[in-house]
Design an enzyme around this catalytic site. Structure first.
Site, PDB file in Angstrom:
ATOM      1  N   ASN A   1      -0.692   0.892   6.140  1.00  9.42           N
ATOM      2  CA  ASN A   1       0.116  -0.071   5.390  1.00  9.42           C
ATOM      3  C   ASN A   1       0.691  -1.047   6.395  1.00  9.42           C
ATOM      4  OD1 ASN A   1       1.666  -1.394   3.476  1.00  9.42           O
ATOM      5  ND2 ASN A   1       3.318   0.135   3.519  1.00  9.42           N
ATOM      6  N   GLY A   2       0.570  -2.351   6.102  1.00 11.35           N
ATOM      7  CA  GLY A   2       1.090  -3.350   7.030  1.00 11.35           C
ATOM      8  C   GLY A   2       0.019  -4.370   7.338  1.00 11.35           C
TER       9      GLY A   2
ATOM     10  N   LYS B   1       5.923  -3.373  -5.830  1.00 18.13           N
ATOM     11  CA  LYS B   1       7.338  -3.014  -5.922  1.00 18.13           C
ATOM     12  C   LYS B   1       8.029  -3.142  -4.576  1.00 18.13           C
ATOM     13  CE  LYS B   1      10.989  -1.359  -7.954  1.00 18.13           C
ATOM     14  NZ  LYS B   1      11.734  -2.332  -8.775  1.00 18.13           N
TER      15      LYS B   1
ATOM     16  N   GLU C   1       7.375 -12.458 -14.360  1.00 16.83           N
ATOM     17  CA  GLU C   1       6.641 -11.311 -13.813  1.00 16.83           C
ATOM     18  C   GLU C   1       6.243 -10.312 -14.897  1.00 16.83           C
ATOM     19  OE1 GLU C   1       8.744  -9.108 -10.733  1.00 16.83           O
ATOM     20  OE2 GLU C   1      10.605  -9.185 -11.858  1.00 16.83           O
TER      21      GLU C   1
ATOM     22  N   HIS D   1      18.604 -34.494 -14.732  1.00 18.01           N
ATOM     23  CA  HIS D   1      18.092 -35.079 -13.480  1.00 18.01           C
ATOM     24  C   HIS D   1      16.609 -34.766 -13.283  1.00 18.01           C
ATOM     25  CE1 HIS D   1      22.140 -36.235 -12.442  1.00 18.01           C
ATOM     26  NE2 HIS D   1      22.541 -34.998 -12.716  1.00 18.01           N
TER      27      HIS D   1
ATOM     28  N   TRP E   1      -3.174  -2.427  -1.588  1.00 16.01           N
ATOM     29  CA  TRP E   1      -2.749  -3.703  -2.170  1.00 16.01           C
ATOM     30  C   TRP E   1      -3.263  -4.721  -1.169  1.00 16.01           C
ATOM     31  CZ3 TRP E   1       0.294  -7.988  -1.108  1.00 16.01           C
ATOM     32  CH2 TRP E   1       0.730  -8.723  -2.209  1.00 16.01           C
TER      33      TRP E   1
ATOM     34  N   CYS F   1       0.825  -1.210   0.000  1.00 17.85           N
ATOM     35  CA  CYS F   1       0.000   0.000   0.000  1.00 17.85           C
ATOM     36  C   CYS F   1       0.862   1.264   0.000  1.00 17.85           C
ATOM     37  CB  CYS F   1      -0.884   0.027   1.237  1.00 17.85           C
ATOM     38  SG  CYS F   1      -1.846  -1.466   1.441  1.00 17.85           S
TER      39      CYS F   1
ATOM     40  N   LYS G   1      12.261 -12.643 -14.169  1.00 20.05           N
ATOM     41  CA  LYS G   1      11.968 -11.492 -15.045  1.00 20.05           C
ATOM     42  C   LYS G   1      10.909 -11.863 -16.082  1.00 20.05           C
ATOM     43  CE  LYS G   1      13.144  -8.977 -13.429  1.00 20.05           C
ATOM     44  NZ  LYS G   1      13.797  -8.662 -12.187  1.00 20.05           N
TER      45      LYS G   1
ATOM     46  N   GLU H   1      17.134 -15.814 -12.077  1.00 23.12           N
ATOM     47  CA  GLU H   1      16.660 -14.424 -12.137  1.00 23.12           C
ATOM     48  C   GLU H   1      15.980 -14.163 -13.484  1.00 23.12           C
ATOM     49  OE1 GLU H   1      15.740 -11.831 -10.948  1.00 23.12           O
ATOM     50  OE2 GLU H   1      16.085 -10.250 -12.402  1.00 23.12           O
TER      51      GLU H   1
ATOM     52  N   ARG I   1       3.810   0.911  -6.695  1.00 28.97           N
ATOM     53  CA  ARG I   1       3.971   0.001  -5.549  1.00 28.97           C
ATOM     54  C   ARG I   1       2.968  -1.153  -5.622  1.00 28.97           C
ATOM     55  NH1 ARG I   1       6.584   2.469  -1.075  1.00 28.97           N
ATOM     56  NH2 ARG I   1       5.417   1.169   0.355  1.00 28.97           N
TER      57      ARG I   1
END
Ligand code: AGP
Length: 588
Positions: free
Chosen positions: A100-101, A583, A473, A489, A74, A2, A470, A466, A27
């Site tokens: 926020n939290g 973010k 997302e 394997h 969010w 948020c 990328k 990584e 965000r």
């Protein structure tokens, strides 16, 4: 997570609040709202969607007042709905709160408040806050906020306003809040970019602190109620850095900025880097921690330190840190890597480490972030504001610094600097329109694939992982990164004719092995895409990268970032703000 804003002004705050919410969109957001105090009333408008959509639906811009609070939600507790959007109020509608939290004990608090006669209008944990403030209001608004905050468990930040008070009051533990000192206007926000258009002068609210935001903000310790003196700090970013400029997306802008940011990251004072190298060399154990992409940089660090400095470092993703914290002591060193410096798991890891007397060094992009301030030493990445959810320029800055530290630890700082300055120059040359076009043509060939696999060896193994982050997302294509040698394997079972497999090659002793793995893919009909300094007969597609020696993780990542961007465009995703992601992950 948020984004929250509070403004106290000598003028109308409506427009500035709306702009602040727009600036914090990156965000992550699913609903938005604002509240102002106007003519003895609290006026609230809110709704589902990004702030622009909510504004079109309920005319946020028509809220007028000199004191206001706003929120981009969010969702964590409670579904995405108009009722759950912030601000939330007490029973009388005299107090409004944005938060926020996560209030970890909200169910307990809510049950008690209901028993005390409070009525709730949403499913959120946030709504307990205005009711708790209401509960203590006979002590005055400021003291009521303090008392309410003391009842909350978890990492929380909120901003509250009261119908009869010409100020907003904010309190924090864990989640970030920063005061911006403007001309005739004071701001409090989760993010500097919310008010960067107006001021670069800031004051940091620390954990266990609250601030009464008015012409002269007053800071207090929440636990003791004592006043706390604060310094004003001028931050190095300017408003332009946080804008898209002529680019269609922040993501592309930030990829392109790597022409300069790698150079900026390594352009640190030699004495500072040497001092850190001495600390690493004298610590019996060095641990790296981070989350997501930064966690993959940590993992690359493990390889780089082993190869360049002959030194073993331990790596754990920050959310798993509690499983290993007992291994740390006052001789250990913990290196935390983060773009935002506000990732809850990282902050918790360093808090746990500090309790054990462990020294904490951070590599962090956001100056003045919680991580920057809590660390014993921090090195700023100097990448400038990164607004696309997918990290790019901060990642390569982190990789460059980790490589530099490995060289410095090996007593070869000059050699490391010279390698990385060369690489920075090569990246500058690489990021040209022809290269972009080459990557776009590859994206056109593979964008309909349901899966993309990436393999690498050595430090390019975490880079393969990584790369998968990328691609997933930004394009929503399922992607996975493997160590080349692990293919046979298990993962080889997933290779069917035409499955795109990206092979990350460095011109080193691991080259032969990874090319053998590429042959294994080819033999099963996979489409082999080589990212490599040289072409090879096994590649169906070849994307050239400079021959960068130990810095190959940096150069191999750049075409992947461009590819993820192009795949996202072709699949019409929101490349700057992918669904479900945020973010700055300020909750655990
Ligand atoms: C990056 O592309 C991701 N969106 C994400 O994994 C990110 O790296 C992670 O959340 C850590 O963030 P930080 O660097 O701000 O700590």
């Amino acid at each position: 997570m948020c984004g929250i804003i509070g403004i106290v002004s000598t003028n109308d705050v409506g427009k500035d609040m709306l702009t602040a919410l727009e600036k914090m969109l990156y965000r992550g957001v699913d609903s938005s709202g604002m509240a102002v105090v106007s003519e003895g009333k609290i006026l609230i408008r809110k709704g589902v969607g990004k702030v622009g959509e909510v504004d079109r639906a309920v005319r946020l811009r028509d809220l007028h007042g000199r004191v206001g609070i706003g929120h981009n939600r969010w969702a964590t507790t409670g579904k995405v709905s108009q009722e759950n959007a912030h601000p939330h109020t007490d029973c009388q509608g005299k107090i409004a709160v944005v938060h926020n939290g996560i209030v970890e004990n909200f169910e307990e608090l809510k049950s008690q408040l209901i028993r005390d006669g409070h009525r709730f209008a949403s499913e959120t944990d946030t709504e307990v806050i205005p009711h708790l403030i209401e509960q203590h209001l006979q002590r005055g608004f400021e003291e009521a906020v303090r008392k309410a905050f003391l009842s909350l468990r978890g990492r929380n930040a909120f901003v509250a306003l009261h119908i009869d008070t010409p100020a907003v009051i904010a309190a924090r533990k864990g989640s970030p809040l920063i005061v911006g000192v403007g001309k005739g206007e004071m701001y409090i926000a989760s993010d500097i970019t919310a008010f960067l258009d107006h001021t670069r002068e800031v004051m940091y609210l620390d954990d266990d602190e609250m601030v009464v935001l008015q012409e002269h903000p007053v800071f207090r310790s929440i636990s003791t109620g004592q006043q706390v003196e604060k310094r004003r700090v001028v931050i190095g970013w300017d408003a332009q850095d946080a804008e898209k400029g002529d680019y269609p997306h922040f993501l592309l802008k930030e990829i392109m900025e790597q022409k300069e940011t790698i150079w900026r990251a390594i352009n640190q004072k030699d004495e500072d880097i040497l001092e850190i190298a001495r600390t690493i060399n004298s610590a019996p154990h060095t641990y790296f921690t981070g989350c997501g992409t930064a966690g993959k940089v940590c993992r690359a660090g493990e390889y780089l330190f082993s190869k360049i400095a002959g030194k073993h470092v331990d790596v754990t993703v920050a959310s798993e840190f509690p499983n290993f914290e007992h291994l740390l002591n006052d001789q250990s060193l913990l290196i935390a890597i983060s773009q935002s410096g506000e990732t809850a798991d990282v902050l918790e890891a360093i808090e746990r480490a500090k309790k054990r007397g462990t020294r904490v060094l951070s590599l962090v992009n956001v100056e003045g972030s919680s991580l920057d301030r809590l660390s014993d030493t921090s090195v700023l990445l100097k990448a400038g504001p990164e607004k696309a959810v997918a990290s790019t320029k901060a990642t390569t800055a982190q990789l460059a610094l980790v490589t530099l530290l490995a060289y410095a630890t090996a007593g070869k700082l000059r050699q490391g600097k010279s390698l990385l300055f060369d690489v920075a120059g090569e990246v500058n040359d690489l990021l040209n329109p022809r290269y972009e076009e080459r990557v776009r043509s590859l994206a056109k060939r593979i964008y309909k694939s349901p899966n993309i696999f990436i393999i690498g060896r050595g430090a390019n193994f975490p880079i393969a992982q990584e790369a998968a982050i990328k691609i997933m997302e930004v394009s929503y294509i399922h992607a996975q990164g493997f160590a080349g040698g692990e293919l046979k394997h298990g993962p080889l079972a997933l290779i069917t004719p035409g499955t795109p497999c990206i092979v990350l090659v460095a011109n080193d002793e691991l080259k032969e092995g990874i090319l053998v793995n590429a042959q294994e893919i080819k033999a099963r009909g996979g489409l082999v895409i080589g990212i490599s300094p040289q072409n090879h007969s096994v590649f169906d597609e070849w994307i050239r990268v400079p021959d960068a020696g130990d810095a190959s993780p940096i150069v191999n990542l750049i075409p992947i970032q461009l590819l993820a961007y192009q795949l996202g465009l072709l699949r019409k995703t929101d490349v700057d703000m992918p669904r479900n992601l945020s973010k700055s992950v300020t909750v655990k």
